[in-house]
Design an enzyme around this catalytic site. Structure first.
Site, PDB file in Angstrom:
ATOM      1  N   TYR A  63     -70.449  70.852 -43.384  1.00 55.16           N
ATOM      2  CA  TYR A  63     -70.711  72.061 -42.834  1.00 55.16           C
ATOM      3  C   TYR A  63     -69.723  72.889 -42.811  1.00 55.16           C
ATOM      4  CZ  TYR A  63     -73.566  75.378 -39.988  1.00 55.16           C
ATOM      5  OH  TYR A  63     -74.009  76.520 -39.591  1.00 55.16           O
ATOM      6  N   SER A  65     -70.822  80.681 -39.898  1.00 48.97           N
ATOM      7  CA  SER A  65     -70.950  79.925 -38.502  1.00 48.97           C
ATOM      8  C   SER A  65     -69.544  79.969 -38.065  1.00 48.97           C
ATOM      9  CB  SER A  65     -71.238  78.600 -38.757  1.00 48.97           C
ATOM     10  OG  SER A  65     -71.229  77.873 -37.437  1.00 48.97           O
TER      11      SER A  65
END
Length: 294
Positions: A159, A145
């Protein structure tokens, strides 16, 4: 790697979002697809859809954080189709962590790492040795990401840390495959360039008991729709990238043998330059100041 009819693609997190878009794209190219996901009913629906469109499909319910389940997935894929040419380690979760890092529950980190990092590692160990031994062209795509994989996202630090780990793991995998002179390549995927409508926002619904939260949340979970409504109410328009566009990026990147599956984005480019310059200057990370002021 050129996608050809008859090849076999394995996709984790395949029941929805990016994973399902990848499976649809590969099936459209004539590949046989192995779908893995932790959610049984959506997985079955995805498999039924692809089968109805003429694809050869194997679907398995898998928690990628459990090594034995990923090994069993590999066994089933090879038993059914005799080969695997493309592995997409795509399954991912958020964490549900709240507050500052020192306030986080350890289980928030354990769960996120079990899926986002260990899940990728389990996929590599279960499939890559067999892919190399087959001697055929193959490829591994690991989903990272921009939030963490390119620049830190302190407001979602758990995350972000896991996605940074995926980048380094994929770089290391690339180097190891080159050292082996393997016919298997590796790429790291940064979905985007904008927000995506995926199940990541509701991933807490699949949180296993072994990683259960040990104290109640201070605030309720927000769905993507609720977050989007709040942003609009605050006068902020949010752009979304269709998951089909991400699948196209992967297919095009595979054909061009690209390591960095990174869509063009002025925002991402600025983040890359700012972080790199900070390191070269041995300077404090001033690009994080807008987070510090929050």
């Amino acid at each position: 790697m050129q996608l050809r009819a008859g090849q076999v693609a394995v996709v984790t997190g395949a029941a929805s979002g990016i994973g399902l878009a990848l499976a649809r794209r590969f099936a459209a190219e004539g590949l046989r697809v192995v779908l893995a996901d932790v959610e049984e009913e959506p997985l079955r629906a995805a498999a039924d859809e692809l089968i109805a469109d003429g694809a050869e499909v194997l679907a398995r319910t898998v928690d990628v954080g459990v090594r034995e389940e990923v090994v069993a997935l590999a066994d089933a894929a090879y038993d059914t189709f005799g080969a695997v040419h493309l592995l997409c380690n795509n399954a991912g979760v958020g964490s549900g962590a709240e507050g500052r890092m020192w306030e986080h529950e350890p289980n928030d980190w354990k769960w996120a790492f079990s899926v986002n990092v260990w899940g990728v590692f389990h996929g590599i160990q279960a499939f890559v040795p067999r892919m190399i031994a087959a001697g055929e062209p193959g490829h591994v795509v690991n989903t990272s990401s921009t939030d963490g994989g390119i620049a830190p996202l302190p407001t979602a630090s758990v995350y972000a840390v896991t996605k940074a780990a995926v980048v380094t793991m994929t770089e290391s995998l690339y180097a190891h495959l080159k050292a082996e002179r393997a016919r298997v390549g590796a790429s790291v995927l940064f979905p985007g360039p904008h927000m995506l409508r995926t199940g990541l926002w509701e991933s807490h619904r699949n949180r296993p008991g072994r990683y259960a939260k040990q104290r109640p949340r201070r605030t309720p979970y927000r769905s993507l729709e609720q977050w989007e409504a709040a942003m609009k109410e605050a006068g902020q328009d949010i752009a979304f990238t269709p998951v089909e566009q991400v699948a196209d990026l992967v297919a095009e990147g595979l054909a061009a043998d690209r390591f960095w599956l990174l869509p063009g984005s002025e925002h991402s480019d600025r983040q890359i330059r700012a972080r790199s310059q900070s390191m070269l200057d041995r300077a404090d990370p001033s690009y994080l100041e807008h987070f510090i002021l929050d």
